[in-house]
Enzyme design. Structure first.
Site, PDB file in Angstrom:
ATOM      1  N   TRP A 116       0.344  -1.364   0.124  1.00 22.61           N
ATOM      2  CA  TRP A 116       0.238   0.312  -0.008  1.00 22.61           C
ATOM      3  C   TRP A 116       1.094   1.067  -0.436  1.00 22.61           C
ATOM      4  CZ3 TRP A 116      -0.505  -4.240   3.952  1.00 22.61           C
ATOM      5  CH2 TRP A 116      -0.140  -3.692   4.791  1.00 22.61           C
ATOM      6  N   ARG A 117       2.026   1.238  -0.049  1.00 21.90           N
ATOM      7  CA  ARG A 117       3.038   2.192  -0.311  1.00 21.90           C
ATOM      8  C   ARG A 117       3.715   2.227  -1.647  1.00 21.90           C
ATOM      9  NH1 ARG A 117       6.295   1.080   5.696  1.00 21.90           N
ATOM     10  NH2 ARG A 117       4.744   2.191   6.437  1.00 21.90           N
ATOM     11  N   GLU A 158      -5.414   1.120   5.911  1.00 21.07           N
ATOM     12  CA  GLU A 158      -5.308   1.422   7.245  1.00 21.07           C
ATOM     13  C   GLU A 158      -6.805   1.124   7.369  1.00 21.07           C
ATOM     14  OE1 GLU A 158      -3.362   3.626   8.463  1.00 21.07           O
ATOM     15  OE2 GLU A 158      -2.326   4.013   7.226  1.00 21.07           O
ATOM     16  N   GLN A 199      -6.269  -2.892  14.683  1.00 15.47           N
ATOM     17  CA  GLN A 199      -5.946  -4.050  15.663  1.00 15.47           C
ATOM     18  C   GLN A 199      -5.597  -5.258  15.726  1.00 15.47           C
ATOM     19  OE1 GLN A 199      -7.314  -3.239  19.027  1.00 15.47           O
ATOM     20  NE2 GLN A 199      -8.207  -1.709  17.990  1.00 15.47           N
ATOM     21  N   THR A 200      -4.533  -4.930  13.826  1.00 15.38           N
ATOM     22  CA  THR A 200      -4.265  -5.636  13.354  1.00 15.38           C
ATOM     23  C   THR A 200      -1.969  -5.904  12.915  1.00 15.38           C
ATOM     24  OG1 THR A 200      -6.194  -6.367  12.495  1.00 15.38           O
ATOM     25  CG2 THR A 200      -4.736  -7.914  12.002  1.00 15.38           C
ATOM     26  N   GLY A 255     -11.271 -10.082  12.512  1.00 11.63           N
ATOM     27  CA  GLY A 255     -11.631  -9.051  13.411  1.00 11.63           C
ATOM     28  C   GLY A 255     -12.352  -8.445  13.051  1.00 11.63           C
ATOM     29  N   TYR A 315      -8.617   9.476  13.140  1.00 12.52           N
ATOM     30  CA  TYR A 315      -7.000   8.563  12.694  1.00 12.52           C
ATOM     31  C   TYR A 315      -7.315   8.337  11.403  1.00 12.52           C
ATOM     32  CZ  TYR A 315      -3.997   4.943  11.566  1.00 12.52           C
ATOM     33  OH  TYR A 315      -2.685   4.811  11.487  1.00 12.52           O
ATOM     34  N   ASP A 362      -2.018   6.739  15.813  1.00 13.29           N
ATOM     35  CA  ASP A 362      -2.817   5.670  16.385  1.00 13.29           C
ATOM     36  C   ASP A 362      -1.823   5.307  17.903  1.00 13.29           C
ATOM     37  OD1 ASP A 362      -0.744   4.890  15.628  1.00 13.29           O
ATOM     38  OD2 ASP A 362      -0.512   3.459  13.958  1.00 13.29           O
ATOM     39  N   CYS A 406      10.647   1.551  18.055  1.00 17.95           N
ATOM     40  CA  CYS A 406      10.182   2.622  19.366  1.00 17.95           C
ATOM     41  C   CYS A 406       8.822   1.237  20.019  1.00 17.95           C
ATOM     42  CB  CYS A 406       9.771   4.410  19.655  1.00 17.95           C
ATOM     43  SG  CYS A 406       9.328   4.840  20.761  1.00 17.95           S
ATOM     44  N   CYS A 459      16.790   2.106  20.268  1.00 14.73           N
ATOM     45  CA  CYS A 459      17.114   4.257  20.838  1.00 14.73           C
ATOM     46  C   CYS A 459      18.114   4.149  19.408  1.00 14.73           C
ATOM     47  CB  CYS A 459      17.153   4.402  22.197  1.00 14.73           C
ATOM     48  SG  CYS A 459      15.827   3.491  22.551  1.00 14.73           S
ATOM     49  N   CYS A 491      17.223   4.985  16.500  1.00  8.50           N
ATOM     50  CA  CYS A 491      16.352   5.900  16.286  1.00  8.50           C
ATOM     51  C   CYS A 491      16.604   7.061  15.710  1.00  8.50           C
ATOM     52  CB  CYS A 491      16.086   6.229  17.697  1.00  8.50           C
ATOM     53  SG  CYS A 491      13.977   7.202  17.366  1.00  8.50           S
TER      54      CYS A 491
END
Length: 377
Positions: free
Chosen positions: A33-34, A46, A51-52, A90, A129, A147, A204, A212, A215
């Site tokens: 999807w990118r 999205e 939740q997945t 779900g 979101y 999110d 993260c 870290c 990052c």
């Protein structure tokens, strides 16, 4: 929000944002999807990703787009087929809202995806979101997509003790990030949204030691400086899940060269609404009690074959289930205490009827029986 996070937009200045965007260009995952900014593609991905996990979504996303490649196909798909395509992901109302929203886009917007925040928020199933994700990624709007991943990144940067489940925490982060987005060019808004998501998903991380050292925000991260990364984000204690016991009847009957099993459609409202399940009754029953039910149901000579205990955990409830696999002589269409059932072939069940994950172990039990294997030879 605490005063600690009120200056987030000042800390995330252009120089810092530039470093995050550079990090993303060099480190992001190649996800389907990118590969474009088609709002239909971004929207489907999205909604699926709520939740997945990404790994669980990849195959679903590709299969979904093969069968429903555009708004017209989505708006016209039957609910049973839509549920089958969504089977296992779900939170099935997400899929129903996709279909509803596709119809709204066709009727109200002439098939063109809406490009303003207000219009995006008017669509069924789209909140702040998802509107932020579509608006910033596809149209360059100054809308953050906040999110769980983004909240975790921001709460650690600010060492902010505000519980992330509280709406005021999310709203505060969204408001401060919106000020950051307003300073950026349209193309950079798209990348910033994806950068913050990617940081939360791959660096993260929610469990285990965050990365870290790699990052791009480590030099401004308050919790990293204090060595308290794992203390954030702060979460409110969840209420204990209630527990429910269920007795599940996996009934099979042989006829016309195939075996059939009984299923029923769940009510149109409530948990797992509109999906299919094996007949079941509340409470835990013994084999003796199960056979007594079979006598009342006029299923003929009932032969018990296997039992399977299984616990399925939802966010707010646990189902403690005991399944009984039984061979029957007859196929009644009405079972007292359960209602109407359908007797379908295993092939139809697997290809056409959406069976939620809570009942998949009982289907697997059925598939492993000698009775089933004999028909496969």
């Amino acid at each position: 929000m605490t005063g600690k996070t009120d200056a987030l937009h000042l800390i995330l200045n252009k120089k810092i944002v530039s470093g995050v965007l550079d990090w993303y260009q060099q480190n992001h995952r190649d996800l389907p999807w990118r590969r474009d900014r088609d709002p239909y593609h971004i929207w489907i991905s999205e909604i699926m990703l709520q939740q997945t996990r990404v790994a669980a979504v990849l195959d679903y996303y590709l299969r979904f787009l093969r069968e429903l490649p555009d708004l017209w196909a989505l708006a016209g798909v039957s609910e049973d087929r839509l549920m089958k395509l969504w089977e296992g992901l779900g939170y099935y109302n997400r899929a129903r809202n996709l279909k509803k929203a596709a119809g709204v886009i066709l009727d109200r917007f002439g098939g063109s995806f809406p490009e303003t925040e207000e219009e995006l928020l008017s669509l069924p199933g789209i909140g702040a979101y998802t509107a932020g994700a579509i608006g910033s990624i596809c149209f360059g709007l100054p809308l953050p997509a906040v999110d769980g991943n983004v909240l975790r990144v921001i709460s650690r940067i600010m060492a902010d003790p505000s519980p992330i489940q509280q709406e005021r925490t999310r709203a505060g982060v969204q408001q401060e990030l919106r000020l950051v987005y307003q300073t950026l060019e349209k193309s950079k808004r798209s990348t910033l949204t994806q950068s913050l998501m990617e940081l939360g998903a791959t660096v993260c991380i929610p469990k285990g030691e965050p990365g870290c050292a790699g990052c791009p925000l480590n030099r401004i991260c308050a919790s990293h400086k204090e060595g308290t990364e794992q203390d954030y984000p702060v979460k409110l204690k969840q209420a204990a899940r209630r527990k429910e016991e269920k007795t599940v009847f996996i009934l099979i009957s042989e006829g016309e060269g195939e075996i059939r099993t009984a299923i029923r459609r769940r009510p149109d409202t409530g948990l797992l609404s509109g999906l299919y399940e094996f007949p079941n009754l509340p409470g835990s029953r013994s084999l003796k009690q199960v056979l007594e039910h079979m006598e009342n149901w006029d299923t003929g000579n009932a032969v018990p074959m296997m039992e399977l205990p299984y616990t399925h955990i939802f966010s707010h409830v646990e189902w403690h289930m005991k399944g009984f696999l039984l061979k029957t002589d007859k196929c009644p269409e009405e079972l007292s205490g359960i209602g109407r059932v359908q007797w379908v072939s295993l092939q139809k069940l697997q290809e056409d009827n959406a069976l939620p994950s809570a009942f998949k172990p009982f289907l697997q039990l059925l598939q492993k029986t000698e009775f089933h294997e004999n028909h496969q030879r």
